[in-house]
Scaffold this active site. Sequence first.
Site, mmCIF file in Angstrom:
data_model
loop_
_atom_site.group_PDB
_atom_site.id
_atom_site.type_symbol
_atom_site.label_atom_id
_atom_site.label_comp_id
_atom_site.label_asym_id
_atom_site.label_seq_id
_atom_site.Cartn_x
_atom_site.Cartn_y
_atom_site.Cartn_z
ATOM 1 N N LYS A 8 4.496 -3.381 -6.099
ATOM 2 C CA LYS A 8 5.923 -3.101 -5.987
ATOM 3 C C LYS A 8 6.240 -3.003 -4.511
ATOM 4 C CE LYS A 8 9.492 -1.678 -8.596
ATOM 5 N NZ LYS A 8 10.020 -2.651 -9.576
ATOM 6 N N ASN A 36 -0.051 1.137 6.205
ATOM 7 C CA ASN A 36 0.628 0.204 5.312
ATOM 8 C C ASN A 36 1.346 -0.788 6.204
ATOM 9 O OD1 ASN A 36 2.120 -1.038 3.272
ATOM 10 N ND2 ASN A 36 3.741 0.512 3.329
ATOM 11 N N GLY A 37 1.013 -2.050 6.107
ATOM 12 C CA GLY A 37 1.660 -3.041 6.972
ATOM 13 C C GLY A 37 0.671 -4.107 7.350
ATOM 14 N N ARG A 73 2.386 0.840 -6.123
ATOM 15 C CA ARG A 73 2.541 0.121 -4.856
ATOM 16 C C ARG A 73 1.321 -0.740 -4.532
ATOM 17 N NH1 ARG A 73 6.752 2.248 -1.385
ATOM 18 N NH2 ARG A 73 5.862 0.929 0.198
ATOM 19 N N GLU A 130 4.269 -12.875 -14.686
ATOM 20 C CA GLU A 130 3.712 -11.829 -13.829
ATOM 21 C C GLU A 130 2.992 -10.731 -14.610
ATOM 22 O OE1 GLU A 130 7.925 -9.647 -12.727
ATOM 23 O OE2 GLU A 130 6.231 -9.246 -11.458
ATOM 24 N N CYS A 171 0.835 -1.199 0.000
ATOM 25 C CA CYS A 171 0.000 0.000 0.000
ATOM 26 C C CYS A 171 0.870 1.249 0.000
ATOM 27 C CB CYS A 171 -0.850 0.035 1.255
ATOM 28 S SG CYS A 171 -1.776 -1.454 1.521
ATOM 29 N N GLU A 223 14.250 -16.076 -14.757
ATOM 30 C CA GLU A 223 13.800 -14.678 -14.753
ATOM 31 C C GLU A 223 12.882 -14.400 -15.957
ATOM 32 O OE1 GLU A 223 13.444 -12.278 -12.957
ATOM 33 O OE2 GLU A 223 13.433 -10.463 -14.158
ATOM 34 N N LYS A 268 9.127 -13.021 -15.482
ATOM 35 C CA LYS A 268 8.684 -11.763 -16.101
ATOM 36 C C LYS A 268 7.423 -12.005 -16.908
ATOM 37 C CE LYS A 268 10.295 -9.442 -14.596
ATOM 38 N NZ LYS A 268 11.174 -9.018 -13.530
ATOM 39 N N HIS A 307 14.363 -35.010 -18.198
ATOM 40 C CA HIS A 307 14.019 -35.697 -16.943
ATOM 41 C C HIS A 307 12.558 -35.472 -16.557
ATOM 42 C CE1 HIS A 307 18.144 -36.888 -16.387
ATOM 43 N NE2 HIS A 307 18.525 -35.629 -16.606
ATOM 44 N N TRP A 359 -3.212 -2.363 -1.460
ATOM 45 C CA TRP A 359 -2.962 -3.716 -1.961
ATOM 46 C C TRP A 359 -3.457 -4.630 -0.855
ATOM 47 C CZ3 TRP A 359 0.006 -8.001 -0.512
ATOM 48 C CH2 TRP A 359 0.222 -8.960 -1.498
HETATM 49 C C1 F6R Z 1 9.463 -9.256 -10.250
HETATM 50 C C2 F6R Z 1 9.693 -8.426 -9.101
HETATM 51 C C3 F6R Z 1 9.756 -9.045 -7.750
HETATM 52 C C4 F6R Z 1 10.849 -8.373 -6.913
HETATM 53 C C5 F6R Z 1 10.825 -8.910 -5.483
HETATM 54 C C6 F6R Z 1 11.924 -8.296 -4.627
HETATM 55 O O1 F6R Z 1 9.492 -8.525 -11.426
HETATM 56 O O2 F6R Z 1 9.813 -7.232 -9.228
HETATM 57 O O3 F6R Z 1 9.954 -10.408 -7.846
HETATM 58 O O4 F6R Z 1 12.087 -8.620 -7.511
HETATM 59 O O5 F6R Z 1 9.584 -8.624 -4.891
HETATM 60 O O6 F6R Z 1 11.805 -6.916 -4.553
HETATM 61 P P1 F6R Z 1 13.015 -6.009 -4.104
HETATM 62 O O7 F6R Z 1 14.085 -6.115 -5.123
HETATM 63 O O8 F6R Z 1 12.443 -4.625 -4.022
HETATM 64 O O9 F6R Z 1 13.460 -6.522 -2.766
#
Ligand code: F6R
Length: 616
Positions: A611, A100-101, A27, A496, A2, A489, A493, A512, A74
């Site tokens: 994020k 937020n928390g 966020r 998500e 949030c 990765e 990507k 396997h 969120w």
């Molecule tokens: C994927 C992504 C997440 C972050 C993860 C860690 O695209 O962004 O998997 O990499 O939540 O976040 P940070 O780097 O901010 O600790």
Amino acid sequence: MCGIIGYIGLKPSLPILMDGLKRMEYRGYDSAGIAVIENGQLKTVKKSGKLDALQAALANQSFSSVIGLGHIRWATHGAPTDLNAHPHSDCTGKIAIVHNGIIENLAELKAELKAEGHELKTATDSEVFAHLIEKYYNGHNLSEAVLQALTKVKGAYGLAVISSSEPDKIVAARLGSPLILGILPQDQPNQGNGYVIASDAAAILPFTKEVVYLEDNDLAIITGENYEIIEKSGKCNNHQKQHLDWDLTEAEKEGYPHFMLKEIMEEPKVVADSMRGRLIPEQGKVKLGGLIDVLPQLKSARRIIFVACGTAHYAGRIGEYLMESQLGLPAEVEYASEFRYNESVLEPGTVVIAISQSGETADTLAAIRQAKKLGALVLGIVNVVGSSIARETTAGVYNHVGLEISVASTKAFVSQLVILVLLTILLGRQRNLSEDKAKEIISELENLPDKIKQILEQRDIIETIAKKYAQRNNIIFIGRKINYPIALEGALKLKEISYLHAEGYPAGELKHGPLALIDATWPVVAIAPQDSVYQKNLSNLQEVKARDGQIIAIATAGDEAIKELAKEVIYLPKTLEILYPILAVIPLQLLAYFIAKERGCPIDQPRNLAKSVTVE
Ligand code: F6R
């Protein structure tokens, strides 16, 4: 997670709150709300859905209030409904809070409050704060009531509170979730400054670059003219002001349709910025200013453990490979969310390195606290200056890539890989990495920005490929050795942001089990540059082709042979084996972006994600 914001000053609060919320939309984005004190009354407007829904609800209302709170959610507790959106109020309707928390002793607190006659209306944990504050509030002791309420709560919070009984102050508190106080310039001499308090620097940046970072257990009392920060004990704790070194344009799309594309296109500069002032090519050395104080401990390090989550965890996997293959230094990578509970045994000489773009990821923060308890030297590779992880680690390296706004991490990952290579050279020159080898790596690092530009020039080719495969249901990514984490990765990507089912595998593992899945409907993205495992990769691709799998190869420029196997080829300029991941991930980021675009997905704000994950 949030985003929260509060404003107090001389200006109308609503435009400032809405601007701040817009900039924190990344966020959380399932509901949003504001509360202002208008003519002595608390007015709250909140709406489920994206910020536009709140904007629409506010369209016919005008407020002259100069104090207010805003929140973008969120959801953790309770579905994303109008009712569950913040701000939340107490029984009297005079107190508003944004949080937020997470509250961990929720059941106990709810039962207690209900037994005392409080009427809790929402399914959220946060509402409890409003009622607890009400319990201790006598109409003119808001900060004391907040302090008392906080003693009851177990969990994490970035919290801001207003009351219509004291319309001249915001009280804010932090434990585990970030809070930054922005000090606005005075409009005229002898007038109050005005303050913005927010969970994110992006929300403050349009108004000021002068900030104070709140620490855990701080409580801030902010009036239009002044602010005071006190600790739980009541001791005054005004921290030093800091200057945000971000540019406002970083928080704008600058003509790109999405932040994700903008951030990918910034990658040549990101790589240059991550290395700026850190290379000493003529000596084959690197200088990482943030690590100077711990160089002797690094020299005697006997084991490195990277802790991180998500994309940053995959960077850690590449770090592990670099440390072991280039330096013979034992290394491993752990999911931060596991490390915190693993009861790991750390021998003397263990260095734990947290990797985090936001510097606020709750699991990573908990992991470094655990590592400290276990006696390790704890370092950070962090992008956000002044973030919790940056402050709680003994030393570290900043990425210096500016704000990353899109939820899907792209440029920060590329920078993390560059920093890991720099760290390899630093530790290597303390050990057995020869000057010549280090010079060779540095020289090639310097070529990377141009090589990345060459990849970005293939943007249209990648978009065409994306359009062809966007409606498939599943995609497999494969890679070997240092490029196996890039396969992981690439899959992360894609899933998500496009909601496609994607999996990453070591190429040798296909036979396997997963090979059973492959038929003409399955695209297989193969990271197969001309490195030491190139021939092995080709054999795996033969196996895929024999089952009619549709291969999209990420290959080295000039590789004609791979065209025999692959339906599509995206070429990377030639580089050193250990640097291929930095190049190879870029077409995968673009592929994910264009597939998500083709599928009409909300690229910068994928469903269910946020994020900066500040809850466990
Ligand atoms: C994927 C992504 C997440 C972050 C993860 C860690 O695209 O962004 O998997 O990499 O939540 O976040 P940070 O780097 O901010 O600790």
